[in-house]
Design a protein around this motif. Structure first.
Motif, PDB file in Angstrom:
ATOM      1  N   SER A 137     -23.990 -11.032  92.674  1.00 15.93           N
ATOM      2  CA  SER A 137     -24.905 -11.425  93.745  1.00 15.93           C
ATOM      3  C   SER A 137     -24.840 -12.935  93.968  1.00 15.93           C
ATOM      4  N   GLU A 138     -25.233 -13.349  95.152  1.00 13.34           N
ATOM      5  CA  GLU A 138     -25.263 -14.779  95.482  1.00 13.34           C
ATOM      6  C   GLU A 138     -26.163 -15.539  94.504  1.00 13.34           C
ATOM      7  N   LYS A 139     -27.301 -14.960  94.188  1.00  8.59           N
ATOM      8  CA  LYS A 139     -28.244 -15.606  93.269  1.00  8.59           C
ATOM      9  C   LYS A 139     -27.606 -15.816  91.892  1.00  8.59           C
ATOM     10  N   ASN A 140     -26.980 -14.781  91.344  1.00  7.82           N
ATOM     11  CA  ASN A 140     -26.359 -14.896  90.018  1.00  7.82           C
ATOM     12  C   ASN A 140     -25.209 -15.893  90.013  1.00  7.82           C
ATOM     13  N   VAL A 141     -24.402 -15.868  91.060  1.00  5.40           N
ATOM     14  CA  VAL A 141     -23.275 -16.800  91.140  1.00  5.40           C
ATOM     15  C   VAL A 141     -23.777 -18.237  91.173  1.00  5.40           C
ATOM     16  N   ASN A 142     -24.774 -18.510  92.003  1.00  6.40           N
ATOM     17  CA  ASN A 142     -25.275 -19.873  92.105  1.00  6.40           C
ATOM     18  C   ASN A 142     -25.977 -20.346  90.836  1.00  6.40           C
ATOM     19  N   GLU A 143     -26.704 -19.460  90.174  1.00  2.00           N
ATOM     20  CA  GLU A 143     -27.322 -19.833  88.897  1.00  2.00           C
ATOM     21  C   GLU A 143     -26.248 -20.156  87.865  1.00  2.00           C
ATOM     22  N   PHE A 144     -25.177 -19.369  87.862  1.00  3.74           N
ATOM     23  CA  PHE A 144     -24.075 -19.615  86.939  1.00  3.74           C
ATOM     24  C   PHE A 144     -23.419 -20.963  87.230  1.00  3.74           C
ATOM     25  N   LEU A 145     -23.149 -21.243  88.508  1.00  2.00           N
ATOM     26  CA  LEU A 145     -22.478 -22.487  88.882  1.00  2.00           C
ATOM     27  C   LEU A 145     -23.332 -23.721  88.601  1.00  2.00           C
ATOM     28  N   GLN A 146     -24.657 -23.551  88.545  1.00  2.00           N
ATOM     29  CA  GLN A 146     -25.526 -24.668  88.155  1.00  2.00           C
ATOM     30  C   GLN A 146     -25.302 -25.024  86.690  1.00  2.00           C
ATOM     31  N   ASN A 206      -9.110 -15.203  91.177  1.00  2.00           N
ATOM     32  CA  ASN A 206      -9.734 -14.725  89.953  1.00  2.00           C
ATOM     33  C   ASN A 206     -11.030 -13.989  90.279  1.00  2.00           C
ATOM     34  N   PHE A 207     -11.029 -12.674  90.036  1.00  2.00           N
ATOM     35  CA  PHE A 207     -12.231 -11.858  90.221  1.00  2.00           C
ATOM     36  C   PHE A 207     -13.061 -11.968  88.940  1.00  2.00           C
ATOM     37  N   TRP A 208     -14.336 -12.285  89.077  1.00  3.26           N
ATOM     38  CA  TRP A 208     -15.191 -12.522  87.920  1.00  3.26           C
ATOM     39  C   TRP A 208     -16.624 -12.156  88.253  1.00  3.26           C
ATOM     40  N   ALA A 209     -17.480 -12.194  87.231  1.00  3.50           N
ATOM     41  CA  ALA A 209     -18.922 -11.996  87.410  1.00  3.50           C
ATOM     42  C   ALA A 209     -19.656 -12.818  86.353  1.00  3.50           C
ATOM     43  N   SER A 210     -20.854 -13.230  86.688  1.00  2.53           N
ATOM     44  CA  SER A 210     -21.640 -14.067  85.771  1.00  2.53           C
ATOM     45  C   SER A 210     -22.036 -13.334  84.497  1.00  2.53           C
ATOM     46  N   TRP A 211     -22.100 -12.006  84.553  1.00  2.00           N
ATOM     47  CA  TRP A 211     -22.510 -11.204  83.396  1.00  2.00           C
ATOM     48  C   TRP A 211     -21.323 -10.790  82.536  1.00  2.00           C
ATOM     49  N   CYS A 212     -20.116 -11.184  82.907  1.00  2.72           N
ATOM     50  CA  CYS A 212     -18.881 -10.799  82.216  1.00  2.72           C
ATOM     51  C   CYS A 212     -18.498 -11.879  81.211  1.00  2.72           C
ATOM     52  N   GLY A 213     -18.652 -11.585  79.928  1.00  2.00           N
ATOM     53  CA  GLY A 213     -18.349 -12.546  78.868  1.00  2.00           C
ATOM     54  C   GLY A 213     -16.944 -13.130  78.942  1.00  2.00           C
ATOM     55  N   PRO A 214     -15.899 -12.285  79.047  1.00  2.10           N
ATOM     56  CA  PRO A 214     -14.541 -12.839  79.136  1.00  2.10           C
ATOM     57  C   PRO A 214     -14.343 -13.717  80.369  1.00  2.10           C
ATOM     58  N   CYS A 215     -15.015 -13.388  81.463  1.00  2.83           N
ATOM     59  CA  CYS A 215     -14.925 -14.205  82.686  1.00  2.83           C
ATOM     60  C   CYS A 215     -15.479 -15.602  82.427  1.00  2.83           C
ATOM     61  N   VAL A 216     -16.640 -15.638  81.815  1.00  2.00           N
ATOM     62  CA  VAL A 216     -17.313 -16.902  81.534  1.00  2.00           C
ATOM     63  C   VAL A 216     -16.473 -17.751  80.576  1.00  2.00           C
ATOM     64  N   ARG A 217     -15.857 -17.101  79.578  1.00  2.00           N
ATOM     65  CA  ARG A 217     -15.032 -17.831  78.608  1.00  2.00           C
ATOM     66  C   ARG A 217     -13.806 -18.453  79.257  1.00  2.00           C
ATOM     67  N   GLU A 218     -13.196 -17.775  80.235  1.00  2.58           N
ATOM     68  CA  GLU A 218     -11.942 -18.290  80.786  1.00  2.58           C
ATOM     69  C   GLU A 218     -12.132 -19.301  81.919  1.00  2.58           C
ATOM     70  N   MET A 219     -13.298 -19.370  82.517  1.00  2.00           N
ATOM     71  CA  MET A 219     -13.481 -20.246  83.676  1.00  2.00           C
ATOM     72  C   MET A 219     -13.230 -21.728  83.386  1.00  2.00           C
ATOM     73  N   PRO A 220     -13.659 -22.279  82.252  1.00  2.00           N
ATOM     74  CA  PRO A 220     -13.327 -23.689  81.993  1.00  2.00           C
ATOM     75  C   PRO A 220     -11.813 -23.933  81.911  1.00  2.00           C
ATOM     76  N   SER A 221     -11.065 -23.011  81.321  1.00  2.00           N
ATOM     77  CA  SER A 221      -9.617 -23.204  81.248  1.00  2.00           C
ATOM     78  C   SER A 221      -8.975 -23.053  82.632  1.00  2.00           C
ATOM     79  N   LEU A 222      -9.519 -22.170  83.471  1.00  2.00           N
ATOM     80  CA  LEU A 222      -9.021 -22.052  84.838  1.00  2.00           C
ATOM     81  C   LEU A 222      -9.284 -23.342  85.613  1.00  2.00           C
TER      82      LEU A 222
END
Length: 191
Positions: A121-130, A84-100
């Protein structure tokens, strides 16, 4: 000056999200591609060949895990995966991650691994995963991840983009936009 940068960054993020949503909503009906096993049709054979090249490229891709350690995806070679290709700034990506994440737990029993590839970026990904932890491996490809997704047929360059690869390294399906759980389950159940 910092306020101006923040406003400009937010504007770019909003435009990218809107553009990704617009693209995914207009191309969703044609974005699902099941690669048939009958390669007698030259179009299907060409798709299979190009997707096989993309899978080979994936195994060689220089990625890093969320901890910043260089670690390729080749360890998953020979196993069925949902990429799954995604980004922290992508609304649809963020919405689907819990179901994934829920599907990952369900299909882990069948040996299927979900893998997130952050086109970020590594920073954005890690902030999102927190904020929203997921129970599957996350890799960081940076904005070069868009090229990797493109090699799997994501010509629109929009996110999210999901690829199902079977244990033989064959691409079984691709999906531009948020995944349809029933559709994805049907593909995974057929593996």
């Amino acid at each position: 000056m910092n306020t101006l940068r923040i406003v400009a960054s937010l504007a770019v993020a909003v435009l990218a999200t809107v553009g990704g949503y617009y693209t995914s909503s207009h191309y969703t009906s044609t974005s699902h591609l099941a690669v048939a096993s009958d390669a007698s049709n030259t179009t299907e054979a060409a798709v299979t060949t190009s997707k096989a090249g993309a899978v080979d490229e994936l195994w060689k891709a220089p990625l890093q895990n969320a901890a910043g350690t260089s670690q390729g995806i080749a360890a998953f070679k020979g196993k069925p995966i949902v990429l799954n290709f995604w980004a922290s700034w992508c609304g649809p990506c963020v919405r689907e991650m819990p179901s994934l994440a829920v599907l990952q737990r369900e299909y882990a029993k069948k040996g299927i691994t979900f893998i997130g590839v952050g086109v970020d970026s590594e920073k954005n990904v890690n902030e999102f995963l927190q904020k929203i932890p997921v129970g599957y491996p996350i890799y960081i490809a940076g904005f070069g991840g868009a090229d990797l997704a493109r090699s799997f047929g994501n010509n629109a360059g929009a996110l999210p983009y999901t690829v199902v690869i079977d244990a033989k390294g064959q691409v079984r399906s691709t999906k531009l936009g948020e995944v349809d759980q029933k559709e994805l389950k049907a593909t995974l159940d057929a593996l």
